[in-house]
Scaffold this motif. Structure first.
Motif, PDB file in Angstrom:
ATOM      1  N   THR A 220       0.818  -1.221   0.000  1.00  9.77           N
ATOM      2  CA  THR A 220       0.000   0.000   0.000  1.00  9.77           C
ATOM      3  C   THR A 220       0.845   1.262   0.000  1.00  9.77           C
ATOM      4  OG1 THR A 220      -0.151   0.229   2.425  1.00  9.77           O
ATOM      5  CG2 THR A 220      -1.736  -1.250   1.353  1.00  9.77           C
ATOM      6  N   TRP A 221       2.145   1.117   0.210  1.00  7.34           N
ATOM      7  CA  TRP A 221       3.021   2.274   0.436  1.00  7.34           C
ATOM      8  C   TRP A 221       3.134   3.168  -0.802  1.00  7.34           C
ATOM      9  CZ3 TRP A 221       4.888   4.851   4.374  1.00  7.34           C
ATOM     10  CH2 TRP A 221       6.033   5.629   4.242  1.00  7.34           C
ATOM     11  N   LEU A 222       3.580   2.618  -1.879  1.00  6.23           N
ATOM     12  CA  LEU A 222       3.810   3.437  -3.076  1.00  6.23           C
ATOM     13  C   LEU A 222       2.518   4.009  -3.653  1.00  6.23           C
ATOM     14  CD1 LEU A 222       6.662   1.406  -4.838  1.00  6.23           C
ATOM     15  CD2 LEU A 222       6.857   3.383  -3.310  1.00  6.23           C
ATOM     16  N   PRO A 223       1.429   3.231  -3.752  1.00  9.53           N
ATOM     17  CA  PRO A 223       0.180   3.825  -4.253  1.00  9.53           C
ATOM     18  C   PRO A 223      -0.329   4.970  -3.378  1.00  9.53           C
ATOM     19  CG  PRO A 223       0.066   1.438  -4.355  1.00  9.53           C
ATOM     20  CD  PRO A 223       1.296   1.771  -3.578  1.00  9.53           C
ATOM     21  N   ILE A 230       3.424  12.243  -4.211  1.00  9.91           N
ATOM     22  CA  ILE A 230       4.831  11.852  -4.060  1.00  9.91           C
ATOM     23  C   ILE A 230       5.121  10.751  -5.068  1.00  9.91           C
ATOM     24  CG2 ILE A 230       6.614  11.016  -2.489  1.00  9.91           C
ATOM     25  CD1 ILE A 230       5.355  13.676  -1.638  1.00  9.91           C
ATOM     26  N   PRO A 231       6.035  10.962  -6.013  1.00  9.32           N
ATOM     27  CA  PRO A 231       6.255   9.956  -7.059  1.00  9.32           C
ATOM     28  C   PRO A 231       6.992   8.736  -6.540  1.00  9.32           C
ATOM     29  CG  PRO A 231       7.874  11.716  -7.236  1.00  9.32           C
ATOM     30  CD  PRO A 231       6.906  12.148  -6.165  1.00  9.32           C
ATOM     31  N   SER A 232       6.803   7.628  -7.225  1.00  8.84           N
ATOM     32  CA  SER A 232       7.629   6.445  -6.982  1.00  8.84           C
ATOM     33  C   SER A 232       8.947   6.624  -7.721  1.00  8.84           C
ATOM     34  CB  SER A 232       6.923   5.181  -7.475  1.00  8.84           C
ATOM     35  OG  SER A 232       5.767   4.936  -6.718  1.00  8.84           O
ATOM     36  N   LEU A 242      14.811  11.029  -4.672  1.00 12.80           N
ATOM     37  CA  LEU A 242      13.512  11.662  -4.456  1.00 12.80           C
ATOM     38  C   LEU A 242      12.374  10.669  -4.661  1.00 12.80           C
ATOM     39  CD1 LEU A 242      11.774  14.277  -4.079  1.00 12.80           C
ATOM     40  CD2 LEU A 242      11.857  14.519  -6.567  1.00 12.80           C
ATOM     41  N   GLY A 243      11.414  10.678  -3.729  1.00 13.58           N
ATOM     42  CA  GLY A 243      10.205   9.880  -3.891  1.00 13.58           C
ATOM     43  C   GLY A 243      10.213   8.599  -3.080  1.00 13.58           C
ATOM     44  N   GLY A 244       9.238   7.748  -3.373  1.00 18.11           N
ATOM     45  CA  GLY A 244       9.058   6.514  -2.621  1.00 18.11           C
ATOM     46  C   GLY A 244       9.675   5.317  -3.308  1.00 18.11           C
ATOM     47  N   SER A 398      13.997 -12.887   7.871  1.00 15.44           N
ATOM     48  CA  SER A 398      14.737 -11.954   7.027  1.00 15.44           C
ATOM     49  C   SER A 398      13.944 -10.679   6.768  1.00 15.44           C
ATOM     50  CB  SER A 398      15.096 -12.604   5.681  1.00 15.44           C
ATOM     51  OG  SER A 398      13.968 -12.693   4.829  1.00 15.44           O
ATOM     52  N   PHE A 399      12.695 -10.612   7.250  1.00 18.54           N
ATOM     53  CA  PHE A 399      11.889  -9.424   6.979  1.00 18.54           C
ATOM     54  C   PHE A 399      12.342  -8.246   7.824  1.00 18.54           C
ATOM     55  CE2 PHE A 399       8.466  -6.473   7.853  1.00 18.54           C
ATOM     56  CZ  PHE A 399       8.112  -6.111   6.566  1.00 18.54           C
ATOM     57  N   VAL A 400      12.693  -7.172   7.149  1.00 17.65           N
ATOM     58  CA  VAL A 400      13.015  -5.914   7.812  1.00 17.65           C
ATOM     59  C   VAL A 400      12.228  -4.806   7.120  1.00 17.65           C
ATOM     60  CG1 VAL A 400      15.315  -6.570   8.621  1.00 17.65           C
ATOM     61  CG2 VAL A 400      15.045  -5.588   6.333  1.00 17.65           C
ATOM     62  N   ASN A 401      11.945  -3.747   7.845  1.00 21.67           N
ATOM     63  CA  ASN A 401      11.252  -2.607   7.260  1.00 21.67           C
ATOM     64  C   ASN A 401      12.077  -2.016   6.127  1.00 21.67           C
ATOM     65  OD1 ASN A 401       9.020  -2.642   9.063  1.00 21.67           O
ATOM     66  ND2 ASN A 401      10.266  -1.633  10.613  1.00 21.67           N
ATOM     67  N   SER A 402      11.461  -1.793   4.986  1.00 18.50           N
ATOM     68  CA  SER A 402      12.225  -1.262   3.859  1.00 18.50           C
ATOM     69  C   SER A 402      11.432  -0.315   2.973  1.00 18.50           C
ATOM     70  CB  SER A 402      12.769  -2.417   3.011  1.00 18.50           C
ATOM     71  OG  SER A 402      11.734  -3.315   2.643  1.00 18.50           O
ATOM     72  N   ALA A 403      10.162  -0.052   3.315  1.00 18.24           N
ATOM     73  CA  ALA A 403       9.366   0.913   2.551  1.00 18.24           C
ATOM     74  C   ALA A 403       9.739   2.311   3.023  1.00 18.24           C
ATOM     75  CB  ALA A 403       7.879   0.660   2.758  1.00 18.24           C
ATOM     76  N   THR A 404      10.238   3.133   2.114  1.00 19.93           N
ATOM     77  CA  THR A 404      10.755   4.440   2.505  1.00 19.93           C
ATOM     78  C   THR A 404      10.401   5.476   1.465  1.00 19.93           C
ATOM     79  OG1 THR A 404      12.762   5.567   3.269  1.00 19.93           O
ATOM     80  CG2 THR A 404      12.996   4.118   1.382  1.00 19.93           C
ATOM     81  N   ALA A 405      10.624   6.746   1.788  1.00 22.56           N
ATOM     82  CA  ALA A 405      10.427   7.841   0.838  1.00 22.56           C
ATOM     83  C   ALA A 405      11.257   9.026   1.297  1.00 22.56           C
ATOM     84  CB  ALA A 405       8.951   8.237   0.743  1.00 22.56           C
ATOM     85  N   TYR A 406      11.863   9.704   0.346  1.00 19.25           N
ATOM     86  CA  TYR A 406      12.606  10.931   0.623  1.00 19.25           C
ATOM     87  C   TYR A 406      11.843  12.102   0.010  1.00 19.25           C
ATOM     88  CZ  TYR A 406      16.369   8.243   2.578  1.00 19.25           C
ATOM     89  OH  TYR A 406      17.106   7.416   3.397  1.00 19.25           O
TER      90      TYR A 406
END
Length: 685
Positions: A220-223, A230-232, A242-244, A398-406
């Motif tokens: 759901t993060w990028l949409p 905020i662009p992907s 820049l972006g997600g 192995s799951f770590v948080n990785s959804a990010t945006a600048y």
């Protein structure tokens, strides 16, 4: 609610490169590569590396590729072998952390008056591998704009040497570190992962990849970001962040373990008689003497001890001392050795050998806070708490948080005009900031503060570079968070020693939120995070806002709340800044300490500005560049940014640009590897 992938990599399908780096063969996983006992210590070494963390182990591996060079690493912590079950599973960083244990330096800041009076913990890894053994494994690179801004800050001293820190050079160094593996199809689909293969490394020692398990909420993060404008970013690793995007992590996809400086650069090495690593050995100082015909000093010995009550020992230095103690350890080692601000050294009863006022100054860090919501969808924290078969699988761990945006200033403030107004306010605030917010009265340090402030205000703010980082957090049961992290603080702090003992922790004062601009940027980031949380499809899995809660509405509400809630994102830098000496610099473009003939600093303390990134990737790249600079001086290899080299004696032949140089060994050694692999395949298939 999740997309698992069972381990399906047959041992027989692994390439030789994967076998060596995967730590799946016991002869490599348990072999003590270069680790010696005190009675095996030689009397002298060409290079003595103080600190076996991120940069120190890269230096050790690369410098010892030259057979004519002897290398010693002195590491204050232990090997980490006894806690491999905590270090290796990536998700253990959330659930079974080494923070607060004997593998953590457990630093603390002073009370931060502008941040609610908080005393904030500063964990740092005290183990082979340093903080890369305990961190969150994000591999986010800085942007081209930031790296070139760094180069421009040091170029006035030596434009030729500064070329090593241009974006094209640094980009290649980041790729040299890594071997990239794309995500599995189901993980890629669930998270919406995008990447550009051309921006990735293909032969580096460290693995760059994605978890083998994905929480559907990540999808759901990028949409949701796109829905608020905020662009992907389909190529976040190529110089524009820049972006997600879904960030890569230092994860080994052949066995779903952490890939860090020890497992990547040291464990796979063939036997090298010219590399020694001595653990549980804290550098107490390096011993300086005057250089004939020069005002400079030269390090002739390094002193170390097991603890404060143990006898001190020394080792002789044939060529150089390389400080890789990080943003805290390296300035402390300089100061206890007599290099630093004279007032600090005198107060600590340390004889002043070289007055260098910038040591410990220009301290910058990323501050983070955020919002949390109640949720009924299953989070990683819920799954972990379930103790199910899935929760105990290597893929889940192995799951770590990785959804990010600048988010750059235009998005942050809502328009380019509002961003320009904020920038004008920051320009106007420079005079007052210089008068009230610099923790030094030294003119050189003041000029350095101005130079960094100018870069942030006039280069970074009007660019596409992120001013805040947004992070999706899924590790608390029943909760989902969006963290907001300040990337380019206007506030600069300092650290300093109060005694002559390396075993006494320095005083750390980051001056958190001392500048009102930092408060404003974080406030805007938090407001944006709330907007994101109310936007589909992310909003469909969020319920009641738990923190700060609906009572926080006005700008004043946000500012009052955040000052008591900020924490460190664990990214301190700048305390041995690569700046001209007249601007409070500590090292030059070749990483040499001003006033010292043979001492360099190689770690995140040399970055003169905080990057909009996590510090792992740029620090690995820094160390690769440093090794090339040093080897070019002594062994004739091509220096970064240069097109010429001078042949050197006894240097390794072959490729020095990737993993293959770390694999150099005799054919008999490789034969043993293949034989062991064959035996193991027979046992397990």
């Amino acid at each position: 609610m999740w997309s698992p992938r069972l381990l399906g990599v047959a041992a027989a399908s692994l390439t030789l490169n994967q076998l060596v780096y995967a730590n799946t063969i016991p002869v490599f996983a348990h072999h003590r590569r270069g680790i010696i006992t005190p009675d095996e210590l030689s009397s002298s070494y060409d290079f003595v590396i103080a600190g076996g963390g991120v940069a120190g182990l890269v230096l050790a591996a690369r410098l010892s590729e030259d057979s004519n060079t002897t290398v010693l690493v002195l590491e204050a912590g232990d090997t980490g072998d006894a806690v491999g079950n905590i270090i290796n599973p990536p998700a253990a960083t959330y659930y079974t952390s080494l923070v607060g244990s004997s593998y953590d330096w457990a630093y603390e800041t002073t009370s931060q008056s502008s941040a609610g009076g908080q005393v904030l913990p500063w964990p740092r890894g005290k183990v082979l591998g340093g903080s890369s053994a305990i961190n969150g494994m994000y591999l986010v690179r800085p942007s081209e704009v930031e790296v070139n801004a760094w180069q421009n800050l040091i170029a006035p001293t030596d434009s030729q040497a500064a070329a090593a820190w241009s974006w094209p050079e640094f980009f290649q160094a980041t790729k040299k570190v890594e071997t990239f593996t794309p995500p599995t199809p189901d993980v890629q689909s669930a998270a919406g992962i995008q990447f550009n293969q051309d921006s990735q490394g293909t032969q580096g020692p460290m693995h760059a990849s994605y978890p083998g398990f994905m929480i559907d909420t990540v999808g759901t993060w990028l949409p949701s970001l796109q829905a608020i404008g905020i662009p992907s970013n389909p190529d976040a690793f190529g110089g524009n962040t820049l972006g997600g995007f879904i960030a890569q992590s230092s994860i080994n996809p052949t066995n779903w373990t952490r890939s860090y400086s020890k497992s990547a650069y040291i464990d796979p090495l063939p036997p090298r008689q010219n590399l020694h690593i001595l653990v549980n050995s804290t550098v107490t100082r390096f011993i300086l003497s005057s250089v004939d015909g020069s005002s400079n000093q030269k390090a002739s010995q390094v002193e170390f001890a097991t603890d404060a009550s143990s006898d001190k020992k020394t080792v002789n230095v044939n060529k150089e001392v390389l400080l890789s103690g990080g943003a805290i350890g390296s300035p402390q080692m300089l100061m206890v050795s007599g290099v630093g601000p004279s007032d600090v050294l005198q107060a600590a009863n340390v004889p002043v050998k070289v007055e260098l006022p910038g040591v410990g100054q220009h301290l910058q860090d990323h501050l983070v806070t955020g919002l949390t919501w109640k949720t009924t969808t299953q989070t990683a924290g819920d799954l972990h708490a379930s103790n199910s078969d899935v929760a105990s699988s290597a893929e889940f761990m192995s799951f770590v948080n990785s959804a990010t945006a600048y988010i750059n200033a235009s998005y942050l403030f809502g328009s380019s005009d509002d961003a320009a107004n904020f920038r004008s306010q920051m320009q106007a605030a420079l005079t007052t900031s210089v008068q009230t917010l610099i923790p030094s009265t030294n003119s050189e340090v003041i000029e350095g503060y101005k130079a960094i402030y100018d870069v942030v205000t006039n280069t970074l703010l009007p660019s596409d570079v992120g001013q805040v980082e947004l992070l999706l957090s899924l590790n608390a049961p029943g909760q989902i968070g969006v963290q907001v992290a300040l990337q380019h603080p206007f506030s600069q702090g300092r650290l300093f020693i109060t005694t002559a003992s390396a075993f006494d922790k320095p005083t750390i004062d980051p001056y958190y939120l001392a500048h009102s601009g930092d408060v404003t940027i974080l406030r805007q980031g938090l407001k944006l995070a709330r907007t994101l949380g109310s936007t589909p499809p992310l909003s469909s899995v969020l319920q009641t806002e738990l923190t700060p809660g609906p009572s926080v509405v006005t700008d004043e509400d946000w500012e009052n709340w955040l000052k008591g809630q900020v924490k460190t994102e664990f990214h301190p830098a700048g305390t041995c800044a690569m700046l001209p000496k007249e601007k409070g610099g500590v090292v030059d473009a070749n990483l040499k300490v001003y006033g010292l003939d043979n001492v360099r600093v190689v770690d995140a303390s040399v970055f003169p500005i905080n990057f909009a990134s996590h510090l792992g990737s740029p620090t690995f790249a820094l160390a690769e560049q440093a090794a090339s600079i040093i080897r070019s001086q002594y062994n004739g290899l091509v220096a970064p940014g240069s097109n010429s080299s001078v042949p050197g004696p006894n240097q390794d032949s072959g490729n020095h640009n990737g993993a293959s140089s770390l694999l150099s060994s005799s054919s008999s050694t490789m034969g043993v590897v293949m034989t062991m692999a064959a035996v193991l395949f027979a046992v397990f298939m």
